[in-house]
Structures are given as C-alpha cells and as structure tokens.
Design a protein around this motif. Structure first.
Motif, short mmCIF file in Angstrom:
data_model
loop_
_atom_site.label_atom_id
_atom_site.label_comp_id
_atom_site.label_asym_id
_atom_site.label_seq_id
_atom_site.Cartn_x
_atom_site.Cartn_y
_atom_site.Cartn_z
N LEU A 63 -4.20 9.51 -5.75
CA LEU A 63 -4.19 10.81 -6.42
C LEU A 63 -2.85 11.11 -7.06
CD1 LEU A 63 -6.21 13.16 -4.05
CD2 LEU A 63 -6.89 12.23 -6.25
N GLU A 64 -1.75 10.62 -6.49
CA GLU A 64 -0.42 10.91 -7.03
C GLU A 64 -0.20 10.27 -8.39
OE1 GLU A 64 -0.20 8.99 -3.80
OE2 GLU A 64 -0.80 10.86 -2.89
N ASP A 65 -0.93 9.23 -8.70
CA ASP A 65 -0.71 8.47 -9.93
C ASP A 65 -1.99 8.51 -10.77
OD1 ASP A 65 0.55 6.95 -11.80
OD2 ASP A 65 0.54 5.10 -10.64
N GLU A 66 -2.37 9.71 -11.22
CA GLU A 66 -3.64 9.89 -11.93
C GLU A 66 -3.70 9.16 -13.26
OE1 GLU A 66 -4.59 14.00 -12.22
OE2 GLU A 66 -4.46 14.32 -10.06
N ASP A 67 -2.55 8.87 -13.86
CA ASP A 67 -2.54 8.20 -15.15
C ASP A 67 -2.70 6.69 -15.03
OD1 ASP A 67 -2.19 10.63 -16.42
OD2 ASP A 67 -0.01 10.48 -16.36
N SER A 68 -2.62 6.18 -13.83
CA SER A 68 -2.71 4.74 -13.60
C SER A 68 -4.16 4.27 -13.75
CB SER A 68 -2.21 4.39 -12.20
OG SER A 68 -2.39 3.02 -11.94
N ASP A 69 -4.33 3.08 -14.30
CA ASP A 69 -5.67 2.50 -14.39
C ASP A 69 -5.89 1.48 -13.28
OD1 ASP A 69 -3.93 0.59 -15.31
OD2 ASP A 69 -5.11 0.08 -17.09
N GLU A 70 -4.97 1.44 -12.30
CA GLU A 70 -5.11 0.51 -11.19
C GLU A 70 -5.75 1.20 -10.00
OE1 GLU A 70 -1.68 -1.77 -10.22
OE2 GLU A 70 -1.11 -1.99 -12.31
N TYR A 71 -6.47 0.43 -9.22
CA TYR A 71 -7.10 0.96 -8.02
C TYR A 71 -6.98 -0.07 -6.92
CZ TYR A 71 -11.05 -1.95 -9.53
OH TYR A 71 -11.84 -3.00 -9.92
N VAL A 72 -7.22 0.37 -5.69
CA VAL A 72 -7.17 -0.54 -4.54
C VAL A 72 -8.59 -0.75 -4.03
CG1 VAL A 72 -4.83 0.08 -3.86
CG2 VAL A 72 -6.74 1.34 -2.90
N ILE A 73 -8.80 -1.91 -3.45
CA ILE A 73 -10.08 -2.23 -2.84
C ILE A 73 -9.83 -2.46 -1.36
CG2 ILE A 73 -11.99 -3.86 -2.74
CD1 ILE A 73 -11.38 -4.53 -5.68
N LEU A 74 -10.58 -1.73 -0.54
CA LEU A 74 -10.46 -1.86 0.90
C LEU A 74 -11.83 -2.14 1.50
CD1 LEU A 74 -8.07 1.17 1.57
CD2 LEU A 74 -7.46 -1.25 1.44
N LYS A 75 -11.81 -2.79 2.64
CA LYS A 75 -13.04 -3.15 3.35
C LYS A 75 -13.19 -2.25 4.57
CE LYS A 75 -15.15 -7.28 5.37
NZ LYS A 75 -14.93 -8.73 5.60
N ARG A 76 -14.38 -1.67 4.74
CA ARG A 76 -14.64 -0.84 5.92
C ARG A 76 -14.95 -1.77 7.10
NH1 ARG A 76 -16.30 4.66 6.25
NH2 ARG A 76 -16.80 4.57 4.03
N GLU A 77 -14.18 -1.59 8.16
CA GLU A 77 -14.36 -2.39 9.37
C GLU A 77 -14.40 -1.45 10.57
OE1 GLU A 77 -11.10 -5.17 9.41
OE2 GLU A 77 -12.06 -6.46 7.93
N THR A 78 -14.72 -1.99 11.73
CA THR A 78 -14.71 -1.24 12.98
C THR A 78 -13.62 -1.80 13.87
OG1 THR A 78 -17.09 -0.92 12.77
CG2 THR A 78 -16.13 -0.49 14.92
N ASP A 79 -12.76 -0.91 14.40
CA ASP A 79 -11.68 -1.38 15.26
C ASP A 79 -12.18 -1.56 16.70
OD1 ASP A 79 -11.73 1.15 16.43
OD2 ASP A 79 -9.79 1.77 15.62
N GLU A 80 -11.26 -1.93 17.59
CA GLU A 80 -11.64 -2.22 18.98
C GLU A 80 -12.15 -0.98 19.72
OE1 GLU A 80 -7.34 -1.32 18.51
OE2 GLU A 80 -8.56 -2.92 17.69
N ASN A 81 -11.89 0.22 19.20
CA ASN A 81 -12.37 1.46 19.82
C ASN A 81 -13.69 1.94 19.21
OD1 ASN A 81 -10.02 1.59 21.44
ND2 ASN A 81 -8.91 2.55 19.77
N GLY A 82 -14.24 1.16 18.29
CA GLY A 82 -15.49 1.54 17.64
C GLY A 82 -15.31 2.51 16.49
#
Length: 90
Positions: free
Chosen positions: A35-54
């Motif tokens: 959100l801080e860099d609204e003029d940027s055309d770059e984005y990040v890709i993250l994977k949803r995972e489950t940690d050891e606590n569920g």
C-alpha cells in the motif's frame, strides 16, 4: 478491499492489498501489492501455509520453478487484458 498486515523478518509491519489469488496443486497463492508504494507495478507472491500451531501463514516461495510457474499464472490473470499502449485493437 482485502488488506493484509504482514510482519517481515525484522519485525517491521507493512500493509498489502490483495490483487488476486489462485489455487494450484492444492496450494493457495496470493498476489499482493504494498500500500505504501501505490505507483509501483510490482507485486509479491506468497503461499498460504499452515504452521505447527495450525495457524494460517503467508510464506515466500523458495523453489524457483514453483515461483516462476505461479508468477506466469498471475501475470496472465492480472495483466492479460491490460492495453499497455492505450490503443484499440481494431
């Protein structure tokens, strides 16, 4: 709008807006733009995972082949219909 507050390795919190999500081979991936860099055309890709606590967590994708495959999917989903030159295809 879907806004995520993520904490990096240094404990710094940053807000991201969800651009899109997809499921591939039973895993969910999210494309997020800071959100801080609204003029940027770059984005990040993250994977949803489950940690050891569920708990659901968002993790970086360490495997280069997996990242490239998912990035291609998001590029097609998010930018395939964008007219970059501003002209009609008539």
């Amino acid at each position: 709008d879907d806004i995520f507050t993520l904490t990096d390795e240094d404990g710094v919190e940053k807000q991201f807006e969800l651009l899109g999500s997809c499921e591939v081979d039973g895993s969910e991936y999210l494309a997020l733009v800071p959100l801080e860099d609204e003029d940027s055309d770059e984005y990040v890709i993250l994977k949803r995972e489950t940690d050891e606590n569920g708990e659901d967590i968002l993790a970086t994708i360490d495997d280069d082949d997996e990242f490239d495959r998912i990035a291609d999917i998001f590029d097609d989903q998010l930018f395939d219909e964008v007219d970059y030159d501003g002209e009609d295809d008539e």
